[in-house]
Write a protein that holds these residues in place. Structure first.
Motif, PDB file in Angstrom:
ATOM      1  N   PHE A   1       0.823  -1.206   0.000  1.00  0.00           N
ATOM      2  CA  PHE A   1       0.000   0.000   0.000  1.00  0.00           C
ATOM      3  C   PHE A   1       0.862   1.262   0.000  1.00  0.00           C
ATOM      4  N   ALA A   2       1.938   1.259   0.762  1.00  0.00           N
ATOM      5  CA  ALA A   2       2.847   2.405   0.781  1.00  0.00           C
ATOM      6  C   ALA A   2       3.394   2.668  -0.613  1.00  0.00           C
ATOM      7  N   SER A   3       3.763   1.595  -1.315  1.00  0.00           N
ATOM      8  CA  SER A   3       4.314   1.714  -2.660  1.00  0.00           C
ATOM      9  C   SER A   3       3.272   2.261  -3.635  1.00  0.00           C
ATOM     10  N   PHE A   4       2.045   1.750  -3.559  1.00  0.00           N
ATOM     11  CA  PHE A   4       0.987   2.210  -4.457  1.00  0.00           C
ATOM     12  C   PHE A   4       0.712   3.695  -4.266  1.00  0.00           C
ATOM     13  N   TYR A   5       0.464   4.089  -3.026  1.00  0.00           N
ATOM     14  CA  TYR A   5       0.084   5.477  -2.776  1.00  0.00           C
ATOM     15  C   TYR A   5       1.230   6.446  -3.047  1.00  0.00           C
ATOM     16  N   ARG A   6       2.466   6.020  -2.791  1.00  0.00           N
ATOM     17  CA  ARG A   6       3.600   6.896  -3.079  1.00  0.00           C
ATOM     18  C   ARG A   6       3.756   7.096  -4.590  1.00  0.00           C
ATOM     19  N   THR A   7       3.626   6.014  -5.341  1.00  0.00           N
ATOM     20  CA  THR A   7       3.748   6.113  -6.796  1.00  0.00           C
ATOM     21  C   THR A   7       2.662   7.011  -7.376  1.00  0.00           C
TER      22      THR A   7
ATOM     23  N   LYS B   1      13.419   4.863   0.050  1.00  0.00           N
ATOM     24  CA  LYS B   1      13.794   6.228   0.443  1.00  0.00           C
ATOM     25  C   LYS B   1      14.061   7.095  -0.782  1.00  0.00           C
ATOM     26  N   LYS B   2      14.681   6.494  -1.792  1.00  0.00           N
ATOM     27  CA  LYS B   2      14.976   7.226  -3.027  1.00  0.00           C
ATOM     28  C   LYS B   2      13.682   7.666  -3.707  1.00  0.00           C
ATOM     29  N   GLN B   3      12.620   6.865  -3.546  1.00  0.00           N
ATOM     30  CA  GLN B   3      11.312   7.200  -4.123  1.00  0.00           C
ATOM     31  C   GLN B   3      10.571   8.247  -3.302  1.00  0.00           C
ATOM     32  N   GLY B   4      11.078   8.521  -2.108  1.00  0.00           N
ATOM     33  CA  GLY B   4      10.443   9.530  -1.261  1.00  0.00           C
ATOM     34  C   GLY B   4       9.646   8.979  -0.109  1.00  0.00           C
ATOM     35  N   LEU B   5       9.661   7.667   0.083  1.00  0.00           N
ATOM     36  CA  LEU B   5       8.990   7.085   1.250  1.00  0.00           C
ATOM     37  C   LEU B   5       9.758   7.454   2.517  1.00  0.00           C
ATOM     38  N   LYS B   6       9.050   7.862   3.553  1.00  0.00           N
ATOM     39  CA  LYS B   6       9.681   8.158   4.837  1.00  0.00           C
ATOM     40  C   LYS B   6       9.545   6.918   5.725  1.00  0.00           C
ATOM     41  N   LEU B   7      10.653   6.351   6.157  1.00  0.00           N
ATOM     42  CA  LEU B   7      10.653   5.122   6.943  1.00  0.00           C
ATOM     43  C   LEU B   7      11.064   5.407   8.372  1.00  0.00           C
TER      44      LEU B   7
ATOM     45  N   PRO C   1      10.731  -1.692  -5.663  1.00  0.00           N
ATOM     46  CA  PRO C   1      10.945  -2.934  -6.405  1.00  0.00           C
ATOM     47  C   PRO C   1      10.284  -4.131  -5.717  1.00  0.00           C
ATOM     48  N   GLN C   2      10.030  -5.185  -6.500  1.00  0.00           N
ATOM     49  CA  GLN C   2       9.435  -6.390  -5.946  1.00  0.00           C
ATOM     50  C   GLN C   2      10.416  -7.137  -5.050  1.00  0.00           C
ATOM     51  N   ILE C   3       9.860  -7.915  -4.121  1.00  0.00           N
ATOM     52  CA  ILE C   3      10.651  -8.746  -3.215  1.00  0.00           C
ATOM     53  C   ILE C   3      10.146 -10.182  -3.334  1.00  0.00           C
ATOM     54  N   ALA C   4      11.062 -11.162  -3.347  1.00  0.00           N
ATOM     55  CA  ALA C   4      10.643 -12.567  -3.378  1.00  0.00           C
ATOM     56  C   ALA C   4      11.691 -13.409  -2.672  1.00  0.00           C
ATOM     57  N   SER C   5      11.240 -14.455  -1.989  1.00  0.00           N
ATOM     58  CA  SER C   5      12.185 -15.292  -1.250  1.00  0.00           C
ATOM     59  C   SER C   5      11.621 -16.680  -1.009  1.00  0.00           C
ATOM     60  N   VAL C   6      12.522 -17.623  -0.739  1.00  0.00           N
ATOM     61  CA  VAL C   6      12.141 -18.964  -0.328  1.00  0.00           C
ATOM     62  C   VAL C   6      13.255 -19.530   0.544  1.00  0.00           C
TER      63      VAL C   6
END
Length: 466
Positions: free
Chosen positions: A189-195, A226-232, A355-360
């Motif tokens: 949601f953070a990614s969607f609204y920031r974009t 952070k580069k996209q402007g999200l404040k963490l 960017p997307q994240i994926a793991s196993v």
């Protein structure tokens, strides 16, 4: 009154429930599904699918804004939030309608209403309204709901303080918002609204965002956010929400006890989920519950005869594909097939932010903690021709191997399309592949998947393109 007898009754029509029902029907069981809302559950109606539709709109919008990077031009770039939401809902409706058709195809009875359990002969009796249904096997697949913070003043109100449901269907785009929690739901949601242009702040209690991911991947993602402007704000927690006429003043306390007030138009609660176990008579039946989830034995069986539990209600990971596979294992065991107990080690996790994240499998830290001597390989997207051609060359593929046996212990990725790529490593782990087979596997060129090969090679000092 007695309304019908079945071989299998599944309570809940989400990804775990409807898949278990279909497999039961395929195996010859007379099957019913009880659903109080819409078939498809949270995933298809209010989770996995509609959020991906929203994120796809955000991705296209991002590309439009950067058209010049591809030698293209676009004028008067904008968006209609109502149309974006409408598309998301249409995508959801199309899929849920498909589930209904699958139920008809497999001759599965769909019972509408809320189910409760009472004592029965072979398994608990299923009570829906005034009707009572019997079965030899009853499967709980009731899923979960958004968890809230148990503190006065922090409750969602559907207006200024949202859960995922309100966040999915905004009537207008907020200029600012704060997300509490940085797991997959919160970050998406953070990614969607920031974009889409909102000023976004993320508050996380742990010392890093995406805390279940490998630490290196989490750090890479945080740098990109952070580069996209999200404040963490990490190692922080929300102490108080103070609503005004048009905003919410969020009191955020950091690790040192200092309180900062962040004023935003909306707040999104994304602090996890709570299993749907209430008001079904589980306590009266003596069903074993641990930390809010129904306990099962790896085949879905609970401590009560004839009663099974799968999916979110049975514990983490809270993922649709986990629920579906767990349902198949459960019903195949009931049918007497030779199946292995359900395990969670090979279940991939995907986060569809940018960017997307994926793991196993195991992270580097967990592999060490488990006593493994390890070899770690890495390959950056900046060294991949396809990523450069896509104009999206920021990312990392990381692999973790047992140094003695060559077992692939874990794989972790951040970057474009990694949610599609991760399945290669999932198959590798399922087949108990070692580094030798992966090294000798031919990956097509030019593809992003070549980085998976290079990361394996790098773990053994054999990378070719870095």
């Amino acid at each position: 009154m007695s309304a019908g007898a079945f071989d299998v009754i599944v309570i809940g029509g989400g990804p775990g429930g409807y898949v278990a029902a279909i497999r039961a029907a395929q195996l010859g069981f007379k099957t019913a599904v009880v659903e109080r809302d819409n078939l498809g559950g949270i995933c298809l109606n209010w989770g996995c699918i509609p959020t991906k539709a929203l994120l796809r709109s955000a991705e296209v919008y991002h590309l439009m804004q950067n058209a010049a990077d591809f030698g293209l031009s676009a004028e008067k770039i904008g968006f209609d939030i109502e149309a974006i939401v409408q598309r998301s809902r249409k995508v959801s409706s199309r899929l849920t309608g498909g589930i209904g058709m699958l139920m008809k195809k497999h001759k599965i009875t769909v019972i509408e209403g809320s189910a409760a359990l009472d004592r029965g002969k072979d398994a608990p009796t299923v009570v829906v309204g005034k009707d009572r249904y019997t079965a030899k096997h009853v499967i709980l697949a009731t899923g979960a709901r958004a968890r809230t913070i148990p503190q006065a003043g922090l409750e969602p109100d559907g207006d200024k303080i949202w859960t995922y449901r309100e966040a999915m269907v905004p009537t207008e785009m907020p200029k600012s918002l704060l997300v509490i929690g940085s797991g997959a739901i919160g970050i998406e949601f953070a990614s969607f609204y920031r974009t889409m242009g909102a000023e976004v702040t993320v508050v996380e209690m742990m010392d890093r965002v995406l805390p279940v991911e490998d630490e290196e991947i989490s750090a890479f993602a945080a740098k990109s956010f952070k580069k996209q402007g999200l404040k963490l704000k990490v190692s922080a927690q929300v102490e108080k929400l103070e609503k005004t006429a048009k905003t919410v003043k969020v009191h955020v306390k950091d690790a040192k006890g200092k309180v900062e007030i962040v004023e935003v138009e909306k707040v999104i609660m994304a602090v996890g989920i709570a299993a749907n176990i209430e008001n079904m008579g589980l306590e009266a039946l003596g069903v074993k519950i641990d930390r809010g989830h129904v306990v099962n034995d790896g085949f879905g069986r609970t401590n009560v005869k004839g009663l099974y539990a799968i999916g979110d209600v049975a514990g983490p990971p809270w993922l649709a594909h986990k629920a579906s596979h767990e349902g198949v294992v459960c019903i195949e065991k009931i049918a007497g097939e030779n199946v292995h107990a359900f395990e969670t080690g090979n279940i991939p996790g995907c986060t569809y932010c940018h960017p997307q994240i994926a793991s196993v499998g195991l992270t580097e830290a967990k592999a060490k903690a488990a006593g493994h001597e390890i070899k770690v390989g890495r390959f950056p997207f900046v060294g991949n021709g396809k990523a450069i051609a896509l104009g999206d060359d920021q990312g990392l593929v990381k692999t973790v191997f047992d140094a003695k046996t060559g077992e692939l212990l874990g794989a972790h990725m951040v970057g474009p399309e990694v949610t599609e790529m991760i399945q290669g490593y999932v198959v590798g782990r399922q087949l108990e592949t070692t580094e030798a087979e992966l090294m000798h596997t031919v990956f097509p060129h030019p593809t992003l998947s070549e980085m998976m090969h290079e990361s394996v090679l790098d773990a053994y000092g054999r990378a070719l393109h870095i």
